[in-house]
Motif scaffolding. Structure first.
Motif, short mmCIF file in Angstrom:
data_model
loop_
_atom_site.label_atom_id
_atom_site.label_comp_id
_atom_site.label_asym_id
_atom_site.label_seq_id
_atom_site.Cartn_x
_atom_site.Cartn_y
_atom_site.Cartn_z
N ARG A 65 0.30 4.16 -2.75
CA ARG A 65 0.03 5.57 -2.45
C ARG A 65 0.94 6.45 -3.28
O ARG A 65 0.62 7.62 -3.72
CB ARG A 65 0.25 5.82 -0.87
N ASP A 89 -5.13 13.38 -0.88
CA ASP A 89 -5.41 12.22 0.12
C ASP A 89 -4.19 11.09 -0.02
O ASP A 89 -4.26 10.58 1.02
CB ASP A 89 -6.70 11.50 -0.43
N ALA A 90 -3.95 10.68 -1.23
CA ALA A 90 -2.74 9.80 -1.02
C ALA A 90 -1.47 10.22 -0.49
O ALA A 90 -1.34 9.36 0.35
CB ALA A 90 -2.38 9.41 -2.67
N GLU A 128 0.84 -1.12 -0.13
CA GLU A 128 0.09 0.08 0.02
C GLU A 128 0.77 1.13 0.01
O GLU A 128 0.54 2.30 -0.66
CB GLU A 128 -1.11 0.03 1.17
N GLU A 129 2.09 1.36 0.72
CA GLU A 129 2.88 2.46 0.74
C GLU A 129 3.45 2.88 -0.94
O GLU A 129 3.34 4.11 -1.16
CB GLU A 129 4.03 2.27 1.54
N GLY A 145 2.12 11.74 6.46
CA GLY A 145 1.29 10.86 7.24
C GLY A 145 1.94 9.49 7.86
O GLY A 145 3.30 9.56 8.09
N ARG A 149 -1.18 12.34 2.02
CA ARG A 149 -1.47 12.21 3.41
C ARG A 149 -1.25 10.61 4.10
O ARG A 149 -1.47 10.79 5.43
CB ARG A 149 -2.55 12.99 3.95
N ARG A 150 -1.45 9.93 3.21
CA ARG A 150 -1.39 8.70 3.70
C ARG A 150 -0.16 7.94 3.72
O ARG A 150 -0.05 6.65 4.09
CB ARG A 150 -2.39 7.70 2.88
N THR A 151 0.89 8.54 3.53
CA THR A 151 2.21 8.08 3.59
C THR A 151 3.23 9.06 4.14
O THR A 151 3.21 10.23 3.74
CB THR A 151 2.71 7.50 2.18
N ARG A 193 0.59 -1.84 4.02
CA ARG A 193 1.21 -0.71 4.02
C ARG A 193 2.72 -1.20 3.62
O ARG A 193 3.54 -0.63 3.01
CB ARG A 193 1.25 0.42 4.87
N TYR A 221 -5.23 -2.86 7.21
CA TYR A 221 -4.59 -1.83 6.33
C TYR A 221 -3.23 -1.65 6.52
O TYR A 221 -2.17 -1.43 5.80
CB TYR A 221 -5.20 -0.61 6.17
#
Length: 509
Positions: free
Chosen positions: A123, A160-161, A119-120, A188, A163-165, A487, A483
């Motif tokens: 993103r 959004d992507a 997932e990392e 993130g 901020r998730r990494t 990652r 999730y």
């Protein structure tokens, strides 16, 4: 499922794909599988799980095959099973994300071999695609091709992507040579407490970068007349801080000396990649790096990142905690020698093959065979240190291992504010861990693990530690919303199942 049912589902998938205007190859790329596998699914010639149906539904945006809303992914673990056989270590998560950021240095085509499909990485690819970088999986989804545009569109960045990494912070180094100003969303990633970007700024100000942080964004301004006139001394020997300094130095027209640099595995892989781009880096593997920058980089480069020592430690811990005999292949031994020394003092029975070279031609690999062992708690506390010390990310695995040993073990995770707290989740599974303060936990062993249902901790390594304890516990456990594990690990449940675990992936659908 019956053959007739598989044929019917295959037709639904084919119709949904054609309605979207996709080829089988495009759907295969979205699913991280091969075109031949999609062809078999559509013809009804391949068993297909509810999890795969949910993934196909998400990819095609089709209610026909999604079986309703595909909620968070969970794991159902039947524990008490012994592992056996052999398992390969995948390529390094942290190296792969650094190399994705480093691809922004190059105007030519970059091919990265055997990239971790996690997932990392996804993103970061979403972020890269949003600003105009073309990426595609090639060689049946094994390798990744990256082609940059002439001009990056930073105004279109997928916030959004981003901020998730936390890896988005490593865009600063390569971007400061490409433009005069830009904006990045706040970084993130795992919930590990407060982590300031000030060490990054101390290094990057020497290249003219200034940042104002407002309303969830880093506003970057670059003064291109500013250059590092003397060695850069990092105030923190951090991995991403060192990588950002390297990325900034790579296109600086001159020589940059970086002191107190990390020499950890992902930093070395980044240095090897920079050399493939034509940049000379002296001192690789030491705490002083000298970078001879190249202001314009336009080459076609092909690079193979090395294997992940933290994943290797995860698999090693899985074998120890489940009292199994397991061979772990392609272990980057240089980055696990301290951990193995501590484990051998605790009584872990293992041996290793002679060393051989990774695909990058530089990293040293071995195959490790672990056997059931009678463990004693270590005399000294377990604590991380910068490489070549015990790896920071490997500390949590010692909580599960220490819980399997006779006696008390003190674990001191001084780096992160919250991570030691998450280790006490093992108490839900029968562990006896006492939190002494936010950084220290006392582990009492041995443990009689018991099954439980619980939420996944919000930090990657503690989450995997909980999964390993569930594998050791007799009975059926449930780990909800995994999730964070996805990652950092590629198909971890499936790969553990291949060596004897019993882990089922399911969703609330």
């Amino acid at each position: 499922m019956s053959d007739d049912y598989l044929v019917r589902i295959g037709k639904l998938i084919r119709d949904a794909r054609q309605h979207r205007g996709w080829t089988q190859s495009q759907l295969a790329e979205a699913l991280a599988t091969s075109q031949s596998a999609v062809n078999r699914i559509e013809r009804g010639n391949q068993n297909i799980s509810l999890e795969m149906i949910a993934r196909i539904g998400e990819a095609l945006d089709s209610e026909i095959v999604s079986l309703g809303y595909a909620g968070p992914m969970h794991l159902r673990v039947v524990g008490g099973r012994r592992l056996s056989g052999s398992i390969d270590v995948k390529t390094s998560k942290n190296a792969c994300v650094a190399l994705l950021c480093a691809s922004l240095l190059n105007k030519g085509r970059t091919v990265l071999r055997r990239v971790a499909r996690i997932e990392e990485v996804y993103r970061l690819l979403e972020v890269l695609n949003s600003i105009g970088v073309r990426t595609r999986w090639i060689n049946e989804g094994v390798d990744l091709e990256i082609v940059p545009p002439a001009r990056l569109d930073m105004d279109a960045i997928d916030a959004d992507a981003a901020r998730r990494t936390r890896s988005i912070i490593m865009f600063l180094g390569p971007l400061l040579h490409r433009m005069d100003s830009f904006k990045l969303p706040y970084a993130g990633g795992c919930d590990l407490g407060t982590r300031t970007i000030e060490p990054h700024m101390i290094a990057l100000r020497r290249f003219g970068l200034e940042i104002a942080a407002t309303e969830g964004l880093y506003h970057a301004q670059i003064d291109h007349s500013v250059t590092p006139g003397r060695p850069i001394v990092l105030t923190e020997r951090g991995d991403t801080v060192t990588e950002n300094a390297l990325l900034a130095a790579a296109r600086h027209d001159g020589t940059t000396v970086i002191r107190n640099a990390s020499s950890n595995y992902m930093v070395q892989d980044l240095c090897f990649f920079l050399e493939a781009l034509g940049i000379r880096v002296d001192g690789i593997g030491t705490t002083t790096l000298t970078v001879h920058g190249v202001p314009h980089i336009d080459v076609d480069v092909d690079y193979s990142p090395s294997e992940d020592p933290v994943e290797a430690m995860s698999l090693l811990a899985a074998a120890v905690v489940t009292e199994s005999r397991l061979t772990i292949r392609r272990v980057p031994i240089e980055f696990l020698e301290i951990e193995l020394a501590v484990l051998e003092e605790m009584g872990v029975d293992c041996d290793r093959t002679t060393e051989y070279a990774a695909d990058n031609g530089r990293t040293r690999l071995v195959d490790l065979t672990v056997r059931p062992s009678k463990l004693e708690a270590p005399i000294d506390k377990v604590h991380p240190m910068p490489f070549p010390g015990l790896n920071i990310d490997n500390v949590p695995f010692f909580a599960a291992i220490a819980a399997s040993a006779q006696g008390q073990t003190l674990i001191h995770d001084w780096v992160y504010d919250n991570r030691a707290i998450y280790l006490t989740d093992l108490n839900r599974l029968g562990g006896r861990l006492q939190l002494l303060d936010p950084h220290r936990v006392l582990v009492e062993g041995p443990t009689r693990w018991r099954a439980a249902e619980m939420m996944c901790p919000p930090a990657l390594r503690p989450a995997v530690v909980v999964l390993l304890a569930m594998m050791a516990a007799e009975g059926t456990s449930v780990l909800r919303n995994v999730y964070v594990i996805n990652r950092g690990y590629e198909e971890l449940a499936e790969r553990l199942n291949s060596v004897g675990a019993q882990i089922e992936i399911f969703r609330d659908i």
